[in-house]
Design a protein around this motif. Sequence first.
Motif, PDB file in Angstrom:
ATOM      1  N   THR A  63      47.894  18.937 -24.155  1.00  0.00           N
ATOM      2  CA  THR A  63      48.816  18.969 -25.480  1.00  0.00           C
ATOM      3  C   THR A  63      50.250  18.411 -24.916  1.00  0.00           C
ATOM      4  O   THR A  63      50.724  18.850 -24.010  1.00  0.00           O
ATOM      5  CB  THR A  63      48.723  20.190 -26.018  1.00  0.00           C
ATOM      6  N   LEU A  68      54.392  19.808 -30.935  1.00  0.00           N
ATOM      7  CA  LEU A  68      54.161  21.019 -31.774  1.00  0.00           C
ATOM      8  C   LEU A  68      54.627  21.366 -33.230  1.00  0.00           C
ATOM      9  O   LEU A  68      55.568  20.011 -33.565  1.00  0.00           O
ATOM     10  CB  LEU A  68      54.991  22.359 -31.104  1.00  0.00           C
ATOM     11  N   LEU A  70      54.905  23.730 -36.326  1.00  0.00           N
ATOM     12  CA  LEU A  70      54.796  25.268 -36.617  1.00  0.00           C
ATOM     13  C   LEU A  70      54.771  25.186 -38.235  1.00  0.00           C
ATOM     14  O   LEU A  70      54.616  26.280 -38.642  1.00  0.00           O
ATOM     15  CB  LEU A  70      55.788  25.897 -36.155  1.00  0.00           C
ATOM     16  N   THR A  86      50.378  25.519 -40.123  1.00  0.00           N
ATOM     17  CA  THR A  86      49.933  25.842 -38.728  1.00  0.00           C
ATOM     18  C   THR A  86      48.577  26.690 -38.542  1.00  0.00           C
ATOM     19  O   THR A  86      47.802  26.291 -37.941  1.00  0.00           O
ATOM     20  CB  THR A  86      51.242  26.105 -37.920  1.00  0.00           C
ATOM     21  N   ARG A  93      48.220  21.545 -31.910  1.00  0.00           N
ATOM     22  CA  ARG A  93      49.492  21.667 -32.047  1.00  0.00           C
ATOM     23  C   ARG A  93      50.050  23.123 -32.503  1.00  0.00           C
ATOM     24  O   ARG A  93      50.351  23.226 -33.530  1.00  0.00           O
ATOM     25  CB  ARG A  93      49.830  20.470 -33.237  1.00  0.00           C
ATOM     26  N   ARG A  94      49.725  24.009 -31.605  1.00  0.00           N
ATOM     27  CA  ARG A  94      50.020  25.380 -31.636  1.00  0.00           C
ATOM     28  C   ARG A  94      50.874  25.890 -30.471  1.00  0.00           C
ATOM     29  O   ARG A  94      51.003  25.377 -29.482  1.00  0.00           O
ATOM     30  CB  ARG A  94      48.576  26.169 -31.652  1.00  0.00           C
ATOM     31  N   ILE A  95      51.673  27.021 -31.016  1.00  0.00           N
ATOM     32  CA  ILE A  95      52.578  27.488 -30.102  1.00  0.00           C
ATOM     33  C   ILE A  95      52.190  27.869 -28.702  1.00  0.00           C
ATOM     34  O   ILE A  95      52.636  27.642 -27.522  1.00  0.00           O
ATOM     35  CB  ILE A  95      53.520  28.632 -30.841  1.00  0.00           C
ATOM     36  N   TRP A  97      49.146  26.945 -27.386  1.00  0.00           N
ATOM     37  CA  TRP A  97      47.906  25.812 -27.236  1.00  0.00           C
ATOM     38  C   TRP A  97      46.431  26.531 -26.837  1.00  0.00           C
ATOM     39  O   TRP A  97      46.128  25.834 -25.894  1.00  0.00           O
ATOM     40  CB  TRP A  97      48.347  25.183 -25.846  1.00  0.00           C
TER      41      TRP A  97
END
Length: 162
Positions: A63, A68, A70, A86, A93-95, A97
């Motif tokens: 990634t 990202l 959110l 999110t 695309r997550r804080i 991952w």
Amino acid sequence: MPAETFELETIAHVVGGRIEPTDDYWGGTRSIIRIDNPRFTPEATVGLDDFSHLEVVFRFHLTDPTDLNLGARRPRDNPDWPPVGTFGHRNMRRINWLGVSRCRLIKVDGLDLHVEELDAVDGTPVLDIKPWFTEFGPHGEVRQAAWSTEMLGNYFANPRQD
């Protein structure tokens, strides 16, 4: 509430299968989850071959940290689908991952777990492996957004079928 930070240790890596993440056609994809040796011995997998499926927690290691999102965005950037927050997505695309996948366990060979339809690519760090228990599946009525059914129509399709 303040954010907490903690470290995780990789316990295995995905070997083989796909080399690039793609949106669809994971059906028939075979790979190996190679558990780290010498930290673990084959005793760590005793009894695992009694299960047909695994639940695997992994890190989306490819990634782009600048990618990202959110907030809300359209799934796969498709203008026909509604903006979704999110936590309404399962993408990379997550804080943190983190990905979670359920895959078929083909065979256990010491510390090598041969699997099918694990939607993680070659080199993916694996953070946890759990056998799938039917009792941990959903209870009661299951529902999902119409766009997700449309989007995932080919997710586990096998591209090698004629």
